[in-house]
Scaffold this motif. Structure first.
Motif, PDB file in Angstrom:
ATOM      1  N   ALA A  58       0.839  -1.193   0.000  1.00 29.17           N
ATOM      2  CA  ALA A  58       0.000   0.000   0.000  1.00 29.17           C
ATOM      3  C   ALA A  58       0.878   1.249   0.000  1.00 29.17           C
ATOM      4  O   ALA A  58       1.952   1.259   0.607  1.00 29.17           O
ATOM      5  CB  ALA A  58      -0.893  -0.004   1.233  1.00 29.17           C
ATOM      6  N   PRO A  59       0.443   2.320  -0.676  1.00 33.53           N
ATOM      7  CA  PRO A  59       1.247   3.538  -0.733  1.00 33.53           C
ATOM      8  C   PRO A  59       1.539   4.098   0.659  1.00 33.53           C
ATOM      9  O   PRO A  59       0.690   4.071   1.552  1.00 33.53           O
ATOM     10  CB  PRO A  59       0.368   4.502  -1.538  1.00 33.53           C
ATOM     11  CG  PRO A  59      -0.541   3.625  -2.342  1.00 33.53           C
ATOM     12  CD  PRO A  59      -0.792   2.435  -1.469  1.00 33.53           C
TER      13      PRO A  59
ATOM     14  N   ALA B 110       7.366   4.615 -12.057  1.00 33.59           N
ATOM     15  CA  ALA B 110       8.577   4.361 -11.273  1.00 33.59           C
ATOM     16  C   ALA B 110       8.353   4.691  -9.797  1.00 33.59           C
ATOM     17  O   ALA B 110       8.748   3.929  -8.909  1.00 33.59           O
ATOM     18  CB  ALA B 110       9.735   5.186 -11.836  1.00 33.59           C
ATOM     19  N   LEU B 111       7.709   5.812  -9.513  1.00 38.03           N
ATOM     20  CA  LEU B 111       7.464   6.197  -8.125  1.00 38.03           C
ATOM     21  C   LEU B 111       6.535   5.211  -7.420  1.00 38.03           C
ATOM     22  O   LEU B 111       6.714   4.911  -6.233  1.00 38.03           O
ATOM     23  CB  LEU B 111       6.871   7.605  -8.068  1.00 38.03           C
ATOM     24  CG  LEU B 111       7.801   8.756  -8.445  1.00 38.03           C
ATOM     25  CD1 LEU B 111       7.029  10.073  -8.469  1.00 38.03           C
ATOM     26  CD2 LEU B 111       8.984   8.850  -7.491  1.00 38.03           C
ATOM     27  N   GLU B 112       5.571   4.695  -8.154  1.00 34.42           N
ATOM     28  CA  GLU B 112       4.609   3.780  -7.544  1.00 34.42           C
ATOM     29  C   GLU B 112       5.253   2.446  -7.158  1.00 34.42           C
ATOM     30  O   GLU B 112       4.727   1.720  -6.324  1.00 34.42           O
ATOM     31  CB  GLU B 112       3.428   3.576  -8.485  1.00 34.42           C
ATOM     32  CG  GLU B 112       2.510   4.808  -8.504  1.00 34.42           C
ATOM     33  CD  GLU B 112       1.510   4.815  -9.643  1.00 34.42           C
ATOM     34  OE1 GLU B 112       1.470   3.817 -10.418  1.00 34.42           O
ATOM     35  OE2 GLU B 112       0.767   5.806  -9.785  1.00 34.42           O
ATOM     36  N   THR B 113       6.421   2.131  -7.748  1.00 31.69           N
ATOM     37  CA  THR B 113       7.153   0.926  -7.332  1.00 31.69           C
ATOM     38  C   THR B 113       7.872   1.139  -6.010  1.00 31.69           C
ATOM     39  O   THR B 113       8.365   0.173  -5.410  1.00 31.69           O
ATOM     40  CB  THR B 113       8.188   0.501  -8.396  1.00 31.69           C
ATOM     41  OG1 THR B 113       9.231   1.484  -8.471  1.00 31.69           O
ATOM     42  CG2 THR B 113       7.540   0.319  -9.753  1.00 31.69           C
ATOM     43  N   GLN B 114       7.934   2.391  -5.560  1.00 32.66           N
ATOM     44  CA  GLN B 114       8.625   2.722  -4.305  1.00 32.66           C
ATOM     45  C   GLN B 114       7.664   3.269  -3.254  1.00 32.66           C
ATOM     46  O   GLN B 114       7.989   4.168  -2.481  1.00 32.66           O
ATOM     47  CB  GLN B 114       9.738   3.734  -4.592  1.00 32.66           C
ATOM     48  CG  GLN B 114      10.867   3.214  -5.441  1.00 32.66           C
ATOM     49  CD  GLN B 114      11.607   2.060  -4.768  1.00 32.66           C
ATOM     50  OE1 GLN B 114      11.913   2.138  -3.588  1.00 32.66           O
ATOM     51  NE2 GLN B 114      11.894   1.011  -5.525  1.00 32.66           N
ATOM     52  N   ASP B 115       6.465   2.725  -3.245  1.00 33.77           N
ATOM     53  CA  ASP B 115       5.473   3.033  -2.203  1.00 33.77           C
ATOM     54  C   ASP B 115       4.902   4.439  -2.278  1.00 33.77           C
ATOM     55  O   ASP B 115       4.419   4.972  -1.265  1.00 33.77           O
ATOM     56  CB  ASP B 115       6.057   2.796  -0.800  1.00 33.77           C
ATOM     57  CG  ASP B 115       6.410   1.335  -0.561  1.00 33.77           C
ATOM     58  OD1 ASP B 115       5.715   0.466  -1.127  1.00 33.77           O
ATOM     59  OD2 ASP B 115       7.377   1.071   0.165  1.00 33.77           O
TER      60      ASP B 115
END
Length: 236
Positions: free
Chosen positions: A3-4, A24-29
């Motif tokens: 989850a974010p 890319a950002l969504e792969t890092q929460d």
């Protein structure tokens, strides 16, 4: 994918690049929200809570540098600038405007995402930073104002004006700068009269919460307004 944990605003006018950055950002929460112009981004930052801004310098209309300056002067939000390779002047201008980091194009999306996550983890701003001067305290992340611990019910314009003044105590802030920070336009309809009315209402609201705020915001004749931690005289 977990989850974010954080929320990032991506400001990029090229849709394909915007999609690459957000993925890319969504792969890092990160949960992401996007904007294609500085004006749209400013509205988002003014009204919503974000933990990070990834900002392209080259935008239509208002530049990324100017937007960075507005954000960092009123919000406790780290900013990563995206600049063209070799544009040293842009990087310097961005850092002077308050950017926390910069990444040059072309870049590897995963590197950007990892640097973004590292920046937010290390940043004291994510702990709920506040700005305090005299009787006024600002919760910069939630964009709320308090007078001796009691919340003041301010409009977004009033809050932005107060934030600009409180974060620059004992400085004479010119009309143009306050209009720019309050309304995103140095020459809005109504001009100085609009600003004068907003400051008048802001003073009344602060004093209604606690009389200790009386005299903190003073006018500087022919220049603009000043915030002081202690009470002062005012000429209108």
């Amino acid at each position: 994918m977990s989850a974010p944990v954080w929320r990032a605003l991506v400001v990029e006018d090229e849709p394909a690049m915007r999609d690459i950055i957000t993925f890319a950002l969504e792969t890092q929460d990160f949960e992401t929200v996007t904007a294609g112009t500085a004006e749209t981004a400013w509205s988002i930052v003014s009204e919503q809570q974000v933990d990070l801004v990834v900002l392209d310098v080259m935008l239509p209309g208002m530049s990324g540098i100017e937007l960075c300056r507005r954000i960092t002067s009123t919000k406790a939000v780290p900013v990563i600038l995206l600049t063209a390779l070799g544009e040293t002047s842009q990087r310097i201008a961005g850092l002077e405007a308050g950017a926390s980091d910069y990444v040059t194009k072309p870049f590897h999306p995963r590197e950007l995402a990892l640097r973004a996550a590292g920046l937010v983890r290390r940043s004291p701003l994510r702990e709920g930073a506040v700005a305090q001067s005299g009787p006024v305290t600002l919760d910069l992340r939630s964009a709320t104002a308090y007078v001796r611990g009691k919340r003041a019910d301010l409009t977004p314009h009033e809050y932005r004006l107060l934030a600009a003044l409180v974060t620059h105590p004992d400085e004479d802030l010119p009309f143009r700068q306050l209009l720019l920070l309050g309304w995103g336009d140095a020459q809005p309809l109504g001009g100085r009269e609009l600003l004068k009315t907003a400051v008048y209402r802001l003073r009344l609201k602060l004093e209604a919460v606690d009389p200790a705020a009386r005299g903190c915001i003073t006018s500087v004749r022919g220049v603009g307004y000043r915030y002081s931690a202690g009470p002062g005289s005012d000429d209108g």
